[in-house]
Design a protein around this motif. Structure first.
Motif, PDB file in Angstrom:
ATOM      1  N   ILE A 355      32.333  84.018  78.806  1.00  0.00           N
ATOM      2  CA  ILE A 355      33.463  83.270  78.283  1.00  0.00           C
ATOM      3  C   ILE A 355      34.735  83.914  78.802  1.00  0.00           C
ATOM      4  CG2 ILE A 355      32.312  82.407  76.207  1.00  0.00           C
ATOM      5  CD1 ILE A 355      33.484  84.726  74.649  1.00  0.00           C
ATOM      6  N   THR A 371      33.799  83.238  69.273  1.00  0.00           N
ATOM      7  CA  THR A 371      33.380  81.950  68.768  1.00  0.00           C
ATOM      8  C   THR A 371      34.304  80.875  69.292  1.00  0.00           C
ATOM      9  OG1 THR A 371      34.743  82.219  66.778  1.00  0.00           O
ATOM     10  CG2 THR A 371      32.455  82.959  66.648  1.00  0.00           C
ATOM     11  N   GLY A 372      33.719  79.714  69.599  1.00  0.00           N
ATOM     12  CA  GLY A 372      34.504  78.556  69.973  1.00  0.00           C
ATOM     13  C   GLY A 372      35.162  78.653  71.325  1.00  0.00           C
ATOM     14  N   GLN A 373      34.689  79.528  72.225  1.00  0.00           N
ATOM     15  CA  GLN A 373      35.282  79.655  73.543  1.00  0.00           C
ATOM     16  C   GLN A 373      34.389  78.974  74.571  1.00  0.00           C
ATOM     17  OE1 GLN A 373      37.205  83.462  74.469  1.00  0.00           O
ATOM     18  NE2 GLN A 373      36.380  84.222  72.529  1.00  0.00           N
ATOM     19  N   ALA A 374      35.020  78.453  75.644  1.00  0.00           N
ATOM     20  CA  ALA A 374      34.288  77.700  76.646  1.00  0.00           C
ATOM     21  C   ALA A 374      33.407  78.609  77.496  1.00  0.00           C
ATOM     22  CB  ALA A 374      35.251  76.921  77.530  1.00  0.00           C
ATOM     23  N   SER A 391      32.599  72.599  79.465  1.00  0.00           N
ATOM     24  CA  SER A 391      33.351  72.160  78.277  1.00  0.00           C
ATOM     25  C   SER A 391      32.575  72.443  77.003  1.00  0.00           C
ATOM     26  CB  SER A 391      33.651  70.656  78.377  1.00  0.00           C
ATOM     27  OG  SER A 391      34.506  70.384  79.461  1.00  0.00           O
ATOM     28  N   ASP A 392      31.586  73.344  77.076  1.00  0.00           N
ATOM     29  CA  ASP A 392      30.773  73.682  75.911  1.00  0.00           C
ATOM     30  C   ASP A 392      31.329  74.932  75.237  1.00  0.00           C
ATOM     31  OD1 ASP A 392      28.816  71.640  76.055  1.00  0.00           O
ATOM     32  OD2 ASP A 392      27.893  72.675  77.741  1.00  0.00           O
ATOM     33  N   ALA A 393      31.617  74.795  73.962  1.00  0.00           N
ATOM     34  CA  ALA A 393      32.023  75.956  73.176  1.00  0.00           C
ATOM     35  C   ALA A 393      30.774  76.742  72.790  1.00  0.00           C
ATOM     36  CB  ALA A 393      32.768  75.509  71.921  1.00  0.00           C
ATOM     37  N   GLN A 395      29.065  80.795  71.417  1.00  0.00           N
ATOM     38  CA  GLN A 395      29.195  82.157  70.907  1.00  0.00           C
ATOM     39  C   GLN A 395      28.188  83.013  71.663  1.00  0.00           C
ATOM     40  OE1 GLN A 395      28.580  82.619  66.705  1.00  0.00           O
ATOM     41  NE2 GLN A 395      28.307  84.829  66.838  1.00  0.00           N
ATOM     42  N   MET A 407      33.709  70.838  73.773  1.00  0.00           N
ATOM     43  CA  MET A 407      35.138  70.957  73.539  1.00  0.00           C
ATOM     44  C   MET A 407      35.893  69.721  74.005  1.00  0.00           C
ATOM     45  SD  MET A 407      35.749  74.983  74.451  1.00  0.00           S
ATOM     46  CE  MET A 407      37.336  75.048  73.626  1.00  0.00           C
TER      47      MET A 407
END
Length: 666
Positions: A355, A371-374, A391-393, A395, A407
């Motif tokens: 990420i 968390t929540g990062q591409a 574009s997928d978030a 962890q 995302m």
């Protein structure tokens, strides 16, 4: 377990030492041991090589630089791909075989010089004739649906030909190792909306990907037949159904098997077999398969194209002793990672994930967890060695990564940003919901939801009504979601309408939002099986079907009685349930009469008139999700159409429809 956790050892470059493995570039060198490539009919490697080299000679003689390919037969596709590679041509894999697609591809990018296919109706009968020039603006086109009066230079699309027609009289090219840096394959994405995007893959990239798969799963060490429910024309099916089996010495099932029954039927003749499937098919397996017969030969199930629900993975592990291996990737990246069950996604050998900027070497080893990062990925089968940003978030974890949602599936309603995957995930935590798809409906400013119900959800709908069910789901979302994120429109189904590639295109989403007025027609005698021409049919859309085999007399005769029998599935949220009744939805009698009349007009006589109905009996309620039998008997001489609905062998309703006025009505 038949699909035990594989050994992730070695590197892609070390696979060649396995005697059973033939590198992708060596498939036409003639030095490899001969072996079976495909079944029904059988094809061996030597024959495949001869056909590919003969076709390559024909392509080179005609100066073909870009060839459009559409094949239902995976073995024929292999011949065409290797021929294009040997001739130095780019192979463009079409998303479908429609004439319009052929024309579109001929206008995009560098166009097409030739269209190779095994689809008979689209094939030019004489591809060697003078009119069969190369390129969309040079030759005639005699494909189905084309206007043969149109001047040749204005007809859309290139000439269509079969492998056999081009091979006839062609001087084959010599065999030998293929150059991994010449030629290419162009794939067309099957995205959710918009114009499909063309993605170029070099042969070196494709070779690196299947070598990584072999390093992980060692297919060449154990023979098996590879069968698939997905098309070999797409980025998932191409390596898994075609290229990897060819190199590993595993035989191919030629045809795409889109129904569970077809998959089982094609699997059982083989001592060992592998399924390359989509979540859409695996979710439809249900109890229709002979688990005992399949269990002994099933080596592995591979699933990709969308999320596989945990309960489906668990049921396959329980019933078939084979937990599916899920593949994460895209058309751009190829395969990236894999997992079984609820485990974290683990990168394939040689693949890196991380990420952030993607300039470092993070591989999910524990550093940079967030968390929540591409997610970004890098691998030898990604062109240029650059990191590809998805574009997928996600962890990151010590083992790999956990997907959190897309995302790019974020909508803005009244200046509020709403992440649709988060709403879907929250909805799926309710015990009545198996999975959900949420989006903005066309022309609307509020969200709409397609919801696939669990058995408990179906029970709640049948015994409380759709309004109470929708309200319960709204209340479930309210504590965790913005008010604007709670859907306004609801449609309840047993299964979401994923396509064979595990996608739900925008047009299909919009269509599925419309609550039906008609039952779904199922092939008679199929039990829980789907109809052979595409699964259960909506009776509205089957008005031109005249081939129902259950006939007890000739239809359309002026005096001879005729009969038909149907098996119908009642949708969970039929429009006619509104008002019949709020807490206990039932199919109203007038709707049952309407169904009988419309099917009679479709299959018995389109001119049937409705003059009234008598001898009506309603003995048992027809409820959401019921499967019912309908029998029709038409007596033209008496002007009577008799109908009877039955459920679980018990009568539900019956009566006779008057198709001519009675004498006392005149």
């Amino acid at each position: 377990m038949a699909a035990a956790a594989p050994r992730a050892q070695g590197s892609p470059g070390q696979v060649d030492k396995n005697m059973a493995w033939i590198p992708l570039h060596a498939l036409l060198d003639g030095a490899s041991a001969n072996r079976q490539v495909a079944h029904d009919p059988d094809l061996d490697l030597a024959t495949l090589g001869r056909h590919s080299l003969a076709l390559a000679g024909a392509l080179q003689a005609r100066g073909v630089r870009r060839a459009g390919l559409w094949f239902d037969d995976a073995a024929q596709l292999a011949v065409a791909l290797l021929a294009c590679w040997r001739a130095g041509a780019t192979a463009v894999l079409a998303p479908d075989g429609r004439a319009a697609t052929r024309a579109d591809l001929s206008r995009q990018d560098a166009g097409l010089d030739l269209w190779l296919t095994d689809a008979g109706p689209e094939v030019d009968p004489d591809p060697t004739a003078e009119s069969a020039g190369m390129g969309g603006d040079k030759g005639g086109d005699k494909g189905a649906g084309m206007d043969t009066n149109t001047p040749p230079r204005t007809r859309p699309g290139p000439v269509a030909a079969t492998i056999e027609s081009l091979m006839a009289g062609a001087a084959p090219l010599p065999g030998g190792p293929l150059n991994l840096d010449t030629g290419a394959v162009v794939l067309c994405t099957s995205g959710s909306s918009g114009q499909p995007k063309q993605i170029r893959k070099g042969w070196r990239q494709l070779a690196a990907e299947i070598e990584a798969l072999e390093a992980l799963w060692h297919w060449s060490e154990r023979p098996a037949c590879v069968l698939g429910s997905v098309s070999a024309q797409h980025m998932y099916g191409l390596p898994f159904r075609l290229l990897w089996p060819l190199c590993a010495g595993r035989s191919l099932a030629r045809r795409q098997l889109v129904y569970p029954e077809a998959l089982q039927h094609a699997s059982l003749p083989h001592a060992g077999f592998v399924w390359i499937a989509s979540p859409a098919l695996l979710k439809r397996l249900g109890t229709s398969l002979d688990h005992a017969a399949l269990r002994g030969g099933l080596r592995q199930i591979i699933s990709s194209g969308g999320p596989l629900p945990a309960e489906v993975s668990d049921s396959l592990a329980r019933d078939l002793d084979c937990r599916p291996c899920e593949i994460y990737g895209s058309s751009e990246t190829g395969a990236v990672a894999w997992r079984q069950g609820a485990a974290a996604w683990r990168p394939l050998p040689g693949a890196e994930v991380g990420i952030g900027s993607g300039t470092g070497s993070g591989t999910g080893s524990g550093s940079g967890i967030g968390t929540g990062q591409a997610l970004w990925v890098r691998s030898p089968w990604l062109e240029g060695g650059q990191a590809f940003h998805t574009s997928d978030a996600v962890q990151l974890t010590d083992e790999g990564f956990i997907l959190l949602g897309r995302m790019d599936r974020i909508v803005k309603i009244e200046e509020k940003r709403i992440a649709l995957p988060a709403v879907e995930q929250a909805l799926a935590t309710h015990p009545w919901v198996r999975e959900a798809r949420i989006d903005l409906a066309a022309g609307e400013k509020r969200l709409a939801a397609l919801v696939a119900l669990t058995p408990r959800g179906v029970h709640a709908l049948r015994n409380g009504g759709r309004a109470a069910l929708a309200q319960a789901l709204r209340a479930h979302l309210a504590p965790t979601q913005e008010a604007l994120a709670v859907p306004r429109h609801w449609r309840f189904l047993r299964d979401l309408p994923w396509n064979a590639q595990g996608k739900l295109p925008r047009a299909d989403f919009e269509h599925a939002l419309q609550r039906p007025r008609w039952p779904m027609e199922v092939a008679i005698g199929a039990g829980d099986k789907a109809a052979p021409d595409g699964g259960p049919r909506d009776a509205r859309d089957a008005s031109n079907v005249r081939d129902t085999p259950h006939i007890d007399g000739p239809a359309g005769s002026a005096s001879t009685p005729a009969a038909r029998r149907y098996v119908l599935d009642v949708p969970l949220d039929l429009r006619q349930f509104d008002g019949h009744f709020a807490a206990t939805p039932v199919v109203p009698g007038v709707a049952q009469i309407d169904w009988a009349m419309k099917l009679a007009r479709r299959d018995l006589s389109p001119s049937l008139a409705f003059r009234g109905v008598d001898a009506l009996k309603f003995q048992r309620l027809i409820r959401p999700g019921d499967r019912i039998d309908l029998s029709l008997r038409w007596e033209p001489a008496r002007g009577r159409l008799y109908f009877e609905f039955r459920g679980d062998g018990q009568p539900c309703s019956s009566g006779r429809i008057l198709t001519e006025a009675r004498a006392d009505d005149v």
